[in-house]
Every structure is written in structure tokens, then in C-alpha cells.
Design an enzyme around this catalytic site. Sequence first.
Site, short mmCIF file in Angstrom:
data_model
loop_
_atom_site.label_atom_id
_atom_site.label_comp_id
_atom_site.label_asym_id
_atom_site.label_seq_id
_atom_site.Cartn_x
_atom_site.Cartn_y
_atom_site.Cartn_z
N GLY A 25 0.77 -1.24 0.24
CA GLY A 25 -0.10 0.00 -0.16
C GLY A 25 0.82 1.21 0.07
N THR A 26 1.84 1.19 0.72
CA THR A 26 2.76 2.38 0.80
C THR A 26 3.45 2.69 -0.45
OG1 THR A 26 3.28 1.74 3.35
CG2 THR A 26 4.68 3.41 2.27
N THR A 41 7.92 -5.53 5.15
CA THR A 41 6.54 -6.37 5.72
C THR A 41 7.17 -7.62 6.06
OG1 THR A 41 4.76 -7.42 5.07
CG2 THR A 41 5.83 -6.69 3.07
N ASP A 99 5.34 -9.99 5.70
CA ASP A 99 4.44 -10.93 4.71
C ASP A 99 5.40 -11.32 3.52
OD1 ASP A 99 2.29 -10.54 6.25
OD2 ASP A 99 1.55 -8.80 5.04
N ARG A 142 -1.54 -35.62 19.83
CA ARG A 142 -2.55 -34.63 18.98
C ARG A 142 -2.03 -34.09 18.07
NH1 ARG A 142 -3.68 -30.98 24.34
NH2 ARG A 142 -5.17 -31.98 25.45
N MET A 165 0.73 -15.50 10.10
CA MET A 165 0.25 -14.45 9.33
C MET A 165 0.82 -14.59 7.71
SD MET A 165 0.39 -10.77 11.42
CE MET A 165 -1.13 -10.51 12.62
N HIS A 175 -1.29 -12.32 5.11
CA HIS A 175 -2.10 -11.72 4.62
C HIS A 175 -2.40 -12.67 3.42
CE1 HIS A 175 -3.60 -7.97 2.20
NE2 HIS A 175 -4.40 -8.41 3.07
O1 F6P Z 1 0.82 -6.93 6.64
C1 F6P Z 1 1.29 -7.65 7.87
C2 F6P Z 1 0.09 -8.18 8.40
O2 F6P Z 1 0.51 -8.34 9.77
C3 F6P Z 1 -0.60 -9.27 7.87
O3 F6P Z 1 0.23 -10.47 8.00
C4 F6P Z 1 -2.00 -9.07 8.56
O4 F6P Z 1 -2.93 -9.77 7.72
C5 F6P Z 1 -2.33 -7.71 8.63
O5 F6P Z 1 -0.91 -7.10 8.80
C6 F6P Z 1 -2.96 -7.33 10.12
O6 F6P Z 1 -3.13 -5.84 9.95
P1 F6P Z 1 -3.60 -4.95 11.15
O7 F6P Z 1 -2.51 -4.61 11.84
O8 F6P Z 1 -4.11 -3.82 10.49
O9 F6P Z 1 -4.31 -5.70 12.06
#
Ligand code: F6P
Length: 346
Positions: free
Chosen positions: A118-119, A139, A141, A176, A183, A185
Site C-alpha cells: 500500500g505504501t 513487511t 509478509d 495430538r 500471518m 495476508h
Molecule cells: O501486513 C502485515 C500483517 O501483519 C498481515 O500479515 C496481517 O494480515 C495484517 O498485517 C494485520 O493488519 P492490522 O495491523 O491492520 O491488524
Amino acid sequence: MGKSTKGQRIGILTAGGDCPGLNAAIRGVGKTAIVKYGMKVIGISDGFTGMIHNEYRKLREQDLSGILTMGGTILGTSREKPFKSDIKGQKEISKPALIRKHYEQMELDCLVCIGGNGTQKTANLLSLEGLNVIGIPKTIDNDVWGTDFTFGFDSAVNIAAEAIDRLHSTANSHKRIMVIEVMGHTAGWIALYSGIAAGGDVILIPEIEYNEDKIAEYLVHRAEENKPYSIVVIAEGIRNPMKDRSAAQFMCNRIKEMTGLEARETVLGYVQRGGTPSPMDRVLATRYGTAAADMIARREYGNMVALRNNDIVPVPLSEVTNKLNLVGPDNPLVLQAKNMGTSFGN
Ligand code: F6P
């Protein structure tokens, strides 16, 4: 001929979700700008919000000392997307116009935007509006297109791998199945790397469509082979039809229903974004930061610094924008893990 680098004034902001290594990047840009080039450095507060509201402070070299190992960002961050929304009740001047006005008032020669997809998109739009901009990709991600790795990713993988390591012993004690959601995204990088690093038996990522029957069959087969427990690592972005449940809750319930085996879920969450950056992320963020300052000195605006084959190179922001770096189904790591018997649920 523009002014010499000595007279240049640069702004730095951090935007989007935070990640480990932001302070190392701020330090890398700022120290190089001040020490090597004699530039003036301005720290913008809370991402693009600070540009809209004219909130900033001057950063001296001593302000950048002692922050290398700190998590978070000394500048603050926000998810403000200035090209997406207007300020309530203030229609006459748009957010991009306010950013331009404050950029000029701060007498900036360049704005360094440290952030994710986004940035970089916003940075490109500002560049198209005539502002001098440099992007730095961050990031957890690892989904920014154009660079081999973003900083933040290695730290998140370390944290996730340690968490999975810890699940092994408790899974073994109780025989189990442990489902852990990490995370990422819409990308599966954290699940793929932490799953491989910590020996996940099943790794589910959004890029590879899973089949529930295949997962159940695989887990039952393991149990029948006297493998007392199984670890299932899933990315948060996998298909999840239950909108009010986490992907881990959904998958754990399906596994219990389909196999009759005992299972528990863990959602790792924001610990993946907190705390001190790994040494690899400190190095990468420092390399990006120093390269960004060098690029500003050469007036190579409109670019994002990127890592390609272990070299730092400029990539035009216009190329980066509106694309994602996702795990390809033929990614060598996926194929190698499959060759060792790891299931991707397909
Ligand atoms: O982009 C980084 C991240 O941590 C993703 O892995 C996750 O989906 C999202 O941001 C969570 O966003 P927020 O900080 O808006 O809850």
C-alpha cells in the site's frame, strides 16, 4: 544544477503495519544522509497521517543512536491511504494536496517511504504528482513485488519457527494434531518458511488450493504408521468458508470431524510483528537504508530499493505498484518439501 547534497532535506516516514527492522532502516537512511552527505533529516509522524497534518520533527544523528535493535518504529505508523479517502467535512483540499503543501513547507527534496504494498502504491502516486520519492520495502509478509526479500520477514519466520518447535513437544505428549496459523495476508511465505524450518507435516498456503479429503487421509495415514502426532502449519489467507472463525479454528474443526483424531489450534498473531529484529533483518534494513540515501544523493527519485540476487538495485515504483510477490506452485522449496513427504493438501 540542483543544490549540493549538503543542502538537501529529506523526510522519512514509516507506513502500514509495523514490523521488526523499521528502526534499523530509519537509522540506515538517516545516518548515511547526515554523516556521508551532510543532509538534513526530518522524521514524519505516523506515516502519511503526519504528512497530512504537518506533524514531524528534526532528526539529529544522536536521535538515531541506540535504535538499531528496537522493535516497532520511533516515528509511529498508520494505515492512512491518502488517495483513497477525503478528510471528513474538508472537501476543499484533498489529502494529496495537503501532503504536497506540507512537503513544500518542510522544504523537502525527497520523501523516503518505508512500507509494504500500500505504501509503495501511495509513493508511486505521489511521485506521479511530481514529488521526489524513494521507497523502501518492509513487511513480515514478504509479498512486495520486485524484491527478493522484504525486511521483517526473517524475524517473523524466526518467531513462527520457534513457536512451532514448542508445539512439537506438547503435541507428542498428548498425541495430538496441532494446527498453527501464521500471518502473511494473501501470501504463504511465512507459513512455507516456518513450516519447513520447524518440520511441519502439512503446510497450507493460499497459493495452493487444498483438498480436505487429502489432508484427512494424510493425517490418518501418519497415525496408522504410529507417528504419534502431526503439525499442521497454515497461512491466515487460506480458503476459510467460516467468516466468523479463524482459519485455524476452521481447519482444526474439519480435521477433528474428518479424522476422529484429537486436535488443537493456535493463532500466533501479532507476536510475529513485535520485538527486536533478527540479525539478518537488521543487515537487510541497514543495506536498504544506506542505499536509499545514496540514491537520493544521485537524485534517482521514483524508485524503490530492492534486493535482487543479493545486490541492492533500484526498481521503478511504477513497476512495483499493483503487483504481489506470491509463492509460485513450482517454487523449489515447495517441490523439495513435497519430495520429503510434506503435504500441501493438494
Ligand atoms: O501486513 C502485515 C500483517 O501483519 C498481515 O500479515 C496481517 O494480515 C495484517 O498485517 C494485520 O493488519 P492490522 O495491523 O491492520 O491488524
